[in-house]
Design an enzyme around this catalytic site. Structure first.
Site, short mmCIF file in Angstrom:
data_model
loop_
_atom_site.label_atom_id
_atom_site.label_comp_id
_atom_site.label_asym_id
_atom_site.label_seq_id
_atom_site.Cartn_x
_atom_site.Cartn_y
_atom_site.Cartn_z
N TYR A 77 19.36 34.46 23.45
CA TYR A 77 20.63 35.19 23.40
C TYR A 77 20.38 36.69 23.38
CZ TYR A 77 25.39 36.44 22.37
OH TYR A 77 26.64 36.98 22.47
N PHE A 129 37.83 50.36 47.64
CA PHE A 129 37.51 48.94 47.69
C PHE A 129 38.45 48.22 46.74
CE2 PHE A 129 35.48 44.96 46.60
CZ PHE A 129 35.45 44.40 47.87
N THR A 130 38.82 47.00 47.10
CA THR A 130 39.88 46.26 46.40
C THR A 130 39.67 46.22 44.88
OG1 THR A 130 38.64 44.25 46.91
CG2 THR A 130 40.43 44.83 48.40
N ASP A 220 28.80 53.25 44.11
CA ASP A 220 28.93 51.81 44.29
C ASP A 220 27.80 51.41 45.23
OD1 ASP A 220 29.40 49.23 45.05
OD2 ASP A 220 31.58 49.47 45.25
N LYS A 263 25.23 40.96 46.90
CA LYS A 263 25.09 41.36 48.32
C LYS A 263 23.63 41.74 48.58
CE LYS A 263 29.70 41.91 47.59
NZ LYS A 263 30.35 41.59 46.32
N ARG A 387 40.97 41.98 56.39
CA ARG A 387 40.75 43.26 55.71
C ARG A 387 41.75 44.24 56.31
NH1 ARG A 387 37.23 42.59 51.15
NH2 ARG A 387 39.33 41.95 50.68
N PHE A 453 45.23 39.37 48.18
CA PHE A 453 44.62 38.71 49.33
C PHE A 453 43.88 37.43 48.97
CE2 PHE A 453 40.26 40.03 48.42
CZ PHE A 453 40.47 41.11 47.58
#
Ligand code: F0G
Length: 461
Positions: A77, A129-130, A220, A263, A387, A453
Site C-alpha cells: 500500500y 482537449f475534452t 500535457d 498513449k 471529433r 460525446f
C-alpha cells in the site's frame, strides 16, 4: 525487376508473440448494433467491432518486457518499490522533479486544475482537449484557445500546426494582466488539431515570454514522443538528435505536466502529474489521497507502475516512433489516393477525415462527423470516433461550442494492427466516399451533462 536501393521498405521493430482473434460480422449485424448504440461508436460492444480505431488510449500492445515486469509489481500500500522505479524513469526520460501517479490522465488533470487554478482565472492553451478543459472549467477557470490559426484549416500544410500564437497570448495578458492567467496549457502533438506538433523554436519563444510574465507552462505530455519525432524530421538542428534527447529538452522548458500514460507510454492504464514547484507538489500530494489513492500508487497497481516505467523507455526509441508514425502516414496516404479529404499534414496518432468536406450537404447541427463514423462502422466494422461539434460540447453558459474542425478520427493503437488492416480501413472509407451523397445527418436524442460525446445518443434524420 531491380530494386531501388534508395527506397527500401521499412518494417516494425518487433514481431508478434501472441494474437487476439477478431470476430467478423455481417452488414445486418452492424446495422442493428449501431442503431442499438444510438449511432455513437462509444456505445458499441467491442465484440461487434472488427478493426478498432476508436482511440490509441490504453489500446496499445505491451512488449514482452513490460509484461514480464507485471510479476515484479510491488503491491505494498505504501512505499511500493514499483513507485520508485516509475519515479526514476520520469526523472531520467522527462526530467521533472516531483511526481504524483494517478489512475489516468484526467485524474492528473483534476488534481492539477484544483491546485493551480483560482476561480475566474484564464487558462490559455494550444487548442482544447475534452477532459482537460472540463477540469479547468470545474475548477472555476476559463479556457482560451491560443493555437495558431493554421491549425483550424485541414488543408493548410504548416509543419507545426500545434504552435502557440504568442500574440494571442500577449493580447490576453495585456487585457487581463498576467495574474489572471493560471498557466499556459501546452499540449504536445495536439490531439484535437489532428495530432499536430509544436516546434522547439515556438516552445523556446513561449518559454521566454512566460518567464518575463511569470506564467508557468503546464505540459500535457500525453503524446510528447510523437511530437519529438516531428521535430526531428522537420526542424532545423534537430535531425541528428534522438527522440529521447528531444523529449527531455521539451520537458525542460516547462514547469510541470499531466500525462495520460495510456498513449505514448504504451500501457493499458496509468498516468501522472509532475511539477518542479515544491508548493504545487505539496498540495497535489494532499489532494491525491482524496481522489486517487496514496501518493505512492495514485490509483494504480504496482504492476501498472512497473509496466509504465518500461513503456516510457520504449516510447523514446527512434525505431519505434518511425514505425508508429510510419503506419499512420501509410493509412493517410492510402486514403488520400482515393480522394478522401483528410487533415494535412498527416498527424502522429491517427488520420483525421474532414467530415465537412466529405459531407458538404450536412450542416454542423446535423453532426456530420458523428454520422460518418456510424456509416464507416456499418460498411466494414471499423470503429472510429467523432471529433467535432459533439466532442466540443457546451460552454459553462449552456451554448454549444462550434469548432472549426469537424473530424472523424481513425486512431491507431501502437503495435497492434498490420499494414493489411490499414488497406482494409482505407478501402472501406473509399467505398463510403463513393456513396457520400446518400449519407443522412443525425439528431441528438440524449445529451449527458459532461463530456457528452462519450454517452450521447442519436437518431437518423
Ligand atoms: N490529454 C490528451 C491530449 C488526451 O488525448 C487525453 C485522452 C487526455 C489528456 C486524458 O487522458 O484518457 O488517460 O484520462 N485522450 C483519449 C483519446 C481519451 O481518445 O484521445 P485519460
Amino acid at each position: 525487376m531491380s530494386i531501388n536501393t534508395s527506397k527500401r521498405s521499412w518494417a516494425e521493430p518487433y514481431k508478434m508473440k501472441m494474437v487476439e482473434l477478431l470476430k467478423t460480422t455481417t452488414r445486418t449485424n452492424r446495422l442493428n448494433a449501431i442503431r442499438k448504440a444510438g449511432y455513437n461508436t462509444f456505445l458499441l460492444p467491442s465484440e461487434d467491432v472488427y478493426i478498432d480505431l476508436l482511440t490509441d488510449s490504453g489500446t496499445n500492445a505491451m512488449s514482452d518486457r513490460q509484461w514480464s515486469q507485471f510479476m515484479l509489481g510491488d503491491e505494498a500500500y505504501a512505499g511500493s518499490k514499483s513507485y520508485f522505479k516509475l519515479e526514476s524513469a520520469i526523472h531520467e526520460y522527462y526530467g521533472y522533479k516531483y511526481i504524483v501517479p494517478t489512475h489516468q490522465g484526467r485524474g492528473a488533470e483534476n488534481i492539477l486544475s484544483k491546485v493551480m487554478i483560482r476561480k475566474g482565472q484564464f487558462i490559455p492553451g494550444n487548442m482544447y482537449f475534452t477532459t482537460t478543459r472540463v477540469h479547468q472549467e470545474l475548477a472555476g477557470g476559463k479556457f482560451v484557445d491560443i493555437i495558431i490559426d493554421e491549425a483550424n484549416d485541414p488543408t493548410n500544410l504548416h509543419p507545426f500546426k500545434g504552435n502557440v500564437d504568442i500574440e494571442k497570448l500577449d493580447n490576453l495578458v495585456k487585457k487581463h494582466g498576467a495574474d489572471k492567467v493560471a498557466y499556459v496549457s501546452l499540449a504536445s502533438n495536439v490531439n484535437m488539431a489532428g495530432g499536430q506538433p509544436f516546434s522547439m523554436e515556438n516552445l523556446k519563444a513561449l518559454r521566454k515570454y512566460t518567464k518575463i510574465h511569470n506564467i508557468p507552462i503546464i505540459h500535457d505530455m500525453t503524446r510528447v514522443a510523437e511530437n519529438a519525432y516531428f521535430i526531428q524530421k522537420r526542424e532545423k538542428n534537430y535531425a541528428k538528435k534522438s527522440i529521447r534527447e528531444i523529449v527531455k529538452e521539451i520537458c525542460s522548458y516547462t514547469d510541470g505536466a499531466t500525462m495520460s500514460a495510456k498513449k505514448d507510454a504504451l500501457v493499458n492504464i496509468g498516468g501522472f502529474m509532475a511539477t518542479n514547484d515544491p508548493h504545487v507538489f505539496e498540495e497535489a500530494r494532499n489532494l491525491v489521497v482524496v481522489y486517487e489513492g496514496l501518493h505512492t500508487y495514485g490509483g494504480l497497481a504496482g504492476r501498472d507502475m512497473e509496466a509504465m516505467a518500461v513503456g516510457i523507455k520504449e516510447s523514446v526509441d527512434d525505431r519505434h516512433q518511425a514505425a508508429r508514425i510510419g503506419q499512420v502516414i501509410y493509412l493517410g496516404e492510402k486514403m488520400e489516393s482515393y480522394g478522401v479529404p483528410i487533415v494535412k499534414p498527416i498527424g502522429g496518432h491517427g488520420v483525421f477525415v474532414d467530415a465537412k468536406a466529405f459531407l458538404p450537404h450536412l450542416t454542423q447541427d446535423q453532426f456530420p462527423a458523428q454520422a460518418l463514423a456510424a456509416e464507416i462502422y456499418v460498411d466494414s466494422g471499423v470503429r472510429t470516433m467523432e471529433r467535432g461539434v459533439v466532442s466540443a460540447g457546451r460552454k459553462p453558459n449552456g451554448e454549444n461550442y462550434y469548432p472549426d474542425l469537424e473530424l472523424v478520427r481513425f486512431t491507431l493503437p501502437r503495435r497492434v494492427y498490420t499494414q493489411a488492416h490499414m488497406d482494409v480501413v482505407a478501402e472501406s472509407v473509399a467505398e463510403v466516399f463513393q456513396k457520400r451523397e446518400r449519407i443522412k445527418g443525425l439528431k441528438m436524442v440524449y445529451e449527458p451533462k459532461y463530456l457528452r460525446f462519450f454517452q450521447a445518443r442519436f437518431e437518423k434524420l
